[in-house]
Design a protein around this motif. Structure first.
Motif, short mmCIF file in Angstrom:
data_model
loop_
_atom_site.label_atom_id
_atom_site.label_comp_id
_atom_site.label_asym_id
_atom_site.label_seq_id
_atom_site.Cartn_x
_atom_site.Cartn_y
_atom_site.Cartn_z
N GLY A 1 0.82 -1.20 0.00
CA GLY A 1 0.00 0.00 0.00
C GLY A 1 0.86 1.26 0.00
N TRP A 2 2.01 1.14 0.63
CA TRP A 2 2.94 2.26 0.70
C TRP A 2 3.36 2.70 -0.70
N LEU A 3 3.48 1.71 -1.58
CA LEU A 3 3.87 2.01 -2.96
C LEU A 3 2.86 2.95 -3.61
N LEU A 4 1.59 2.72 -3.31
CA LEU A 4 0.54 3.53 -3.90
C LEU A 4 0.60 4.97 -3.42
N TRP A 5 1.06 5.17 -2.20
CA TRP A 5 1.20 6.54 -1.71
C TRP A 5 2.49 7.16 -2.19
N ALA A 6 3.53 6.31 -2.33
CA ALA A 6 4.83 6.86 -2.72
C ALA A 6 4.85 7.24 -4.19
N ALA A 7 4.12 6.49 -5.02
CA ALA A 7 4.21 6.73 -6.46
C ALA A 7 3.84 8.17 -6.85
N LEU B 1 -3.56 7.24 -13.57
CA LEU B 1 -3.14 5.98 -14.19
C LEU B 1 -2.60 5.01 -13.13
N VAL B 2 -1.81 5.55 -12.20
CA VAL B 2 -1.27 4.71 -11.12
C VAL B 2 -2.43 4.13 -10.31
N GLY B 3 -3.37 4.98 -9.92
CA GLY B 3 -4.48 4.50 -9.10
C GLY B 3 -5.34 3.49 -9.83
N THR B 4 -5.43 3.65 -11.15
CA THR B 4 -6.30 2.77 -11.92
C THR B 4 -5.67 1.41 -12.15
#
Lengths: 177, 311, 655
Positions: free
Chosen positions: B104-110, C376-379
């Motif tokens: 999940g951290w990846l999703l915030w870091a990206a 795009l990342v979230g999707t």
């Protein structure tokens, strides 16, 4: 300018790399879950509480009269209770989101004897983390959830998961569907 | 002089705007339990739906989960505690904002990494001459970004004070319904609802009038007529009630409540008719809560009518 | 009939394939001519182009015939086609029989193919005034795209779909509301219109002809697609609001996001190729963004039709996933390679002044690209994580709000400041002086809204909206500054700012859900609904339960509304029929969730949603602005177009 560009790329790559590495160190799974409380009135209006069964093996089964597979597994659970009840096995149902009269009809029809806590609002089911029915949990003698079954249970499952628990050998793996 | 005036107006407006923002930022009024519960619900995913939050989904499970969230909010648990509670039971995928741990951290870091990369590119491409200015601009932008990040409300972080109970007191709908009846005088359902509200408010005389109007609109509906008669009895006009019921039974002879009420009303004057009506009632509605009493009454001869039968 | 349909689809495939080869040959013939003057080359090129045009026309005709064939079968309920039995029924009204074409995967791909064929035919006609080489590349790229989708349409053809699929009827949701007839075709037209900018961008990159006419062509096609896409997306949001009964219009669902991605990059294209935006490395940006837009469109079709993402809108899992992924990659690679190879000659080493339109546009493009990438990342990232690590994570509205809010705020600020900045160089002082009136208007509005509503972000967006409106008024009333481009831009920017106000204001709504008996009342804030009666009726295709409720505001009666519950027996699906009362400042949204005959309880959901009608209005304003800015000049006023023979503009030079 060229050097500038190269450094941009390096910086960006390093930054992303660091982020990725830092992130993936976490994420350990926590161990077996302690069984949540479960108490309330059963279909006959008698109080039931899982806490009173502490030290025994309790099979918690969520069901409703409108759920077809639930109907099918009732006799299996009843048979398990009959066979191993003396060794400390108890079955406790959660009758979720159901009409009491329909639930009583099903109990009468299948002839089961184990009690089921009435959960009209469905909040007990949420407490146990139930997303669909039927679902069955096995709480071991230490009060932790030793097994979790999605879908109807069958005799094989009873023999392979519950019987060892009742008779002392432990099974600690969570079962996936 | 005009310059001074213009400047002072501009400064005044600036101060006004800053004051307004400051008051808005510091004024966090009382958060109701409902609002907090709703915010938490919006951050939880319905496990049996396709990407809907439990606040928006009409699935049974979502309803149960909403109730659980409400319970926990009332117990004073924080949004984070409630979210963690659900994640423990339904897995991290129940959280619509992924956890800051594990993958999940990846999703915030990206997104942060993307913004960082863009800033670096803009800085380098901005050219050496402008770099200092760019740095200033970007610092400003960065401050804004961080500020917004911090100010965007997190799901129900504050625990509410003075929690309201559900349905905080009955609402007085009488004026609305009265108004509604004036607007749509031909709507029989509306008249009935209005009459019911009047009855509840103890205004029996007015309720009778409203029922009478509804009966005129639905002359053939035995339920409406029955309620009309019922109200008439309550307001002490049994004779008028009898007329209404007699008329009903001419239209439909098998309306059980009407049979019961009329039987009760006429038994003083005409015991034979009363017993006939009541027998018909018992035959038609043996499951009716009053059926047993009526049977007992009939078997005991037409003595005193049990009080519960009458309205 | 199945044979005829399949033959027609094969004809589309064959004509497009021939077209692709012929168009490529035409482009080559011209390239040879440019290299060494020879009249035969020119003649051959022109002849080849004529053949190409014929082939494109033939593909279009075959696609039209194929769609007509299915439509006739649908309207006459000719169940010799399994597809008809699958998506339609004799009880369906004619309108929904027609729209049933795009209610299932097979038919929707056929419609997609038709729209693509129409767009291709229009584009090669439109490109008739450009050089034979550019036209050849455009024709070839579009024909190849048609080939790809003709293959896909053949793989999942409404003519050959087998009996096994017949049980899977489309959700009655798609046959319950008029908007479903318009939303998909609009969206498809917007999506596929973007194929032309992609082809034009590739043409420019290949031929190096990236002049003003090239920019104008890119802009024209992007603008029309942008308008269609905006209308399509907003119509979809409106449909979701008016039909689904949950009271929201945007759920950050992967498929919704997929339609937003090309919209974002198309917006960036418009801010790169507009006459006054051609600064810095605009050619590289224009080619890059225009290409990316269509690649994202293809990605959207992959996401929607592969079962890769979990979404309410997705079609059921189909074996088309790999084929669609191949198309995405096939479109991505040549674009990426060409952009990468041309990046040095098209690059820009100038350092514009910090306070300039040039800088503002650069920041604006960067922000739009960032928003695109974050969405795009979230999707896709959750699906990628699931596929690679087995980790199940959800990304929903809270994540998007947190990550996008800062970027959106910066974009809004840039949007109202940018047009005031001098094109090339300027100073803080002079710029500030020019926009002092809108700034004061904005600050006044900001202060007032902040004091009244105590909502920081609502106040900020209201301030920005006031700034935009004041700017529009100033520009429109000033004869020296008034021109279509400036006015159109300000109208569109006002639309965006109003949308921001509507979105943020919408967050201040109240919702209540409760079960009450007839006569009972549900309250949300000052608004009440009182159940006055229940009603049921059978409409054949569905049975409807309706609740009559009296809507009240404070002590005042407002009106009687009748929310419904619709039960579709064949599909065993319950749909809500919410009732919405739209007022100037708010919507009152009443949904009937349940009628329990046993207990006599009626479950109602009452929501008061502020400013929703503003959102729909804002979309109209945006589209109006785009239309004003993009309306073609009258022929007389238009500057003479550079003749196709003119030398390619030297690339890399600043505009």
């Amino acid at each position: 300018m060229r050097r500038g560009k190269a450094s941009v790329r390096t910086m960006a790559a390093t930054a992303i790399g660091v982020l990725v590495l830092a992130g993936c160190q976490h994420g350990a799974d926590d161990g077996p879950r302690v069984a949540p409380p479960l108490s309330g009135l059963d279909l006959q209006g008698n109080p039931q509480d899982i806490a009173e069964l502490a030290g025994e093996v309790v099979v918690v089964n969520a069901w409703a009269s409108w759920c077809g597979p639930c109907r099918d597994e009732m006799p299996v659970l009843e048979a398990a209770q009959d066979a191993h009840g003396d060794d400390g096995l108890h079955v406790l149902g959660i009758n979720t989101r159901d009409r009491t009269d329909a639930a009583q009809d099903l109990v009468a029809e299948t002839g089961v004897s184990f009690p089921s806590v009435v959960d009209t609002e469905g909040t007990l089911a949420v407490e146990w983390g139930i997303s669909g029915m039927p679902q069955t949990f096995v709480v071991d003698r230490d009060g932790t959830i030793a097994a979790h079954r999605f879908g109807a249970v069958d005799q094989d499952w009873i023999d392979s998961v519950i019987v060892p628990l009742v008779h002392g050998t432990s099974v600690s793996e969570e079962e996936e569907p | 002089m005009r310059r001074v005036l213009a400047w002072s107006v501009a400064v005044a407006i600036g101060i006004f705007a800053i004051l307004g923002l400051w008051s808005a930022a510091t004024d966090s009024g009382p958060v109701s339990a409902e609002d907090t519960a709703r915010e938490v619900s919006q951050s939880l995913r319905c496990p049996t739906c396709a990407g809907e939050s439990i606040a928006d989904s009409s699935a049974l499970l979502s309803d149960a989960m909403r109730r659980t969230v409400e319970q926990q909010v009332r117990q004073g648990r924080s949004a984070h505690e409630i979210q963690a509670w659900f994640a423990e039971r339904y897995g991290d995928e129940v959280l619509l904002a992924p956890p800051h741990t594990g993958y999940g951290w990846l999703l915030w870091a990206a997104p942060v990494a993307l913004v960082g990369a863009a800033v670096v590119v803009l800085l380098v491409r901005g050219g050496p001459a402008n770099r200092r200015r760019w740095t200033g601009l970007l610092a400003l932008a960065a401050t804004t970004l961080v500020g917004v990040w911090l100010l965007v409300p997190r799901a129900g972080a504050p625990v509410p004070q003075g929690m309201q109970q559900e349905g905080a007191g009955p609402v007085d709908t009488l004026p609305i319904l009265r108004d509604a009846v004036d607007h749509a005088p031909g709507n029989a359902g509306l008249r009935l609802a209005f009459a019911g509200a009047l009855e509840e408010a103890g205004k029996d005389a007015e309720a009778v009038k409203a029922y009478a109007a509804a009966t005129r609109l639905r002359p053939l509906d035995p339920d409406t007529r029955y309620r009309h008669a019922f109200a008439l009895v309550r307001s002490g006009e049994p004779r008028a009630a009898r007329e209404v019921l007699e008329e009903s039974l001419r239209v439909r002879q098998d309306h059980a409540p009407s049979l019961l009420l009329l039987g009760a009303l006429v038994h003083g004057e005409d015991p034979d008719r009363a017993s006939a009506l009541l027998q018909q009632f018992v035959q038609l509605a043996p499951e009716h809560p009053a059926a047993d009493q009526v049977t007992a009454f009939l078997e005991g001869g037409l003595g005193q009518m049990p009080a519960e039968v009458l309205p | 009939m199945t044979v005829l349909g399949t033959v027609l689809l094969i004809l589309v495939l064959a004509a497009s394939l021939t077209g692709a080869i012929v168009w490529a040959a035409a482009a080559r013939a011209e390239a040879v001519r440019v290299a060494g003057p020879s009249t035969t080359g020119a003649g051959r090129g022109r002849q080849l182009a004529k053949v190409g045009q014929w082939m494109t026309g033939l593909a279009l005709a075959a696609a039209v015939a194929a769609v007509a064939l299915v439509e006739v079968a649908l309207v006459s309920h000719d169940t010799r086609l399994n597809f008809v039995a699958m998506v339609s029924g004799p009880e369906l009204p004619v309108y929904y029989r027609i729209t049933a074409l795009w209610s299932a995967l097979e038919g929707s791909l056929l419609l997609w193919l038709l729209v693509l064929a129409v767009v291709s035919a229009l584009a090669v006609r439109d490109a008739a005034d450009t050089s034979q080489r550019s036209r050849g590349v455009v024709g070839s790229v579009l024909s190849l795209t048609t080939v790809a989708f003709a293959i896909v349409a053949l793989m999942a053809s409404p003519f050959t779909v087998d009996d096994g699929a017949v049980s899977a009827r489309p959700s009655p949701l798609l046959q319950d509301h008029v908007a479903m007839g318009v939303h998909p075709p609009l969206l498809y037209a917007g999506f596929l219109g973007l194929a032309v900018p992609y082809a034009v961008a590739l043409g420019g990159l290949v031929t190096r002809q990236m002049d003003a006419a090239w920019a104008a062509r890119l802009r024209r096609w992007t603008l029309v697609s942008w308008i269609l896409l905006t209308a399509g997306i907003v119509l979809g949001a409106w449909w979701s609001y008016a039909v689904l009964g949950w009271g929201g219009y945007w759920a950050w669902d992967p498929v919704e996001n997929a339609s937003l991605l090309p919209w974002l990059t198309a917006t960036a294209v418009l801010h790169t190729v507009a006459p006054r935006a051609r600064v810095g490395a605009w050619r590289l940006w224009a080619a890059g963004l225009a290409g990316a837009s269509f690649v994202l469109v293809l990605l959207a079709t992959f996401l929607t039709r592969s079962g890769f993402v979990e979404s309410i809108h997705a079609f059921t899992t189909s074996p088309l996933g790999p084929a669609l992924l191949v198309i995405v990659v096939a479109a991505l690679v040549p674009w990426a390679v060409l952009v990468h190879r041309r990046r040095r000659e098209l690059g820009d080493t100038s350092t514009p002044s910090l306070v300039s339109r040039s800088t503002a546009l650069r920041v604006n493009r960067t922000l739009l690209v960032l928003v695109t990438l974050v969405v795009l990342v979230g999707t896709t990232l959750p699906s990628i994580l699931l596929a690679t690590t087995g980790e199940r994570l959800s990304v929903g509205p809270p994540w998007y709000h947190r990550t996008l809010a800062p970027l959106a705020l910066l974009l809004l600020v840039m949007m109202v400041l940018g047009p005031w900045l001098p094109v090339r160089t300027g100073t803080w002082r002079s710029t500030a002086r020019r926009m002092r009136l809108p700034a004061l208007a904005g600050l006044t509005c900001l202060g007032a809204v902040a004091l009244i509503f105590s909502e920081v972000w609502l106040a900020v967006s209201a301030g920005l909206a006031a700034f935009a409106v004041a700017s529009l008024a100033m520009v429109a009333s000033d004869r020296r500054r008034r021109d279509r481009l400036a006015v159109g831009a300000w109208v569109a920017h006002t639309g965006i700012a109003v949308a921001a106000v509507a979105v943020l204001g919408g967050g201040l709504g109240t919702v209540t859900q409760e079960s009450v008996p007839v006569g009972g009342t549900v309250t949300a804030g000052e608004t009440t609904v009182t159940v006055i009666g229940l009603d049921g009726r059978d409409e054949g295709r569905r049975s409807v339960a309706a609740a009559q409720v009296a809507l009240g505001q404070g002590q005042e009666f407002v009106t009687v509304v009748e929310p419904e519950l619709r039960w579709y027996e064949t599909e065993r699906t319950m749909l809500a029929g919410p009732q919405i009362r739209s007022e100037l400042l708010r919507d009152v949204y009443v949904t009937l969730l349940d009628v329990d005959e046993e207990s006599g309880l009626v479950t109602l959901r009452l929501a008061v949603n502020p400013l929703v009608s503003w959102l729909w209005t804002s979309a109209g304003i945006m589209i109006l602005g785009a239309a004003i800015a993009g309306w073609p000049r009258s022929r007389r006023a238009a500057p003479a177009r550079p003749s196709p023979r003119s030398d390619p503009a030297p690339v890399g030079q600043r505009a």
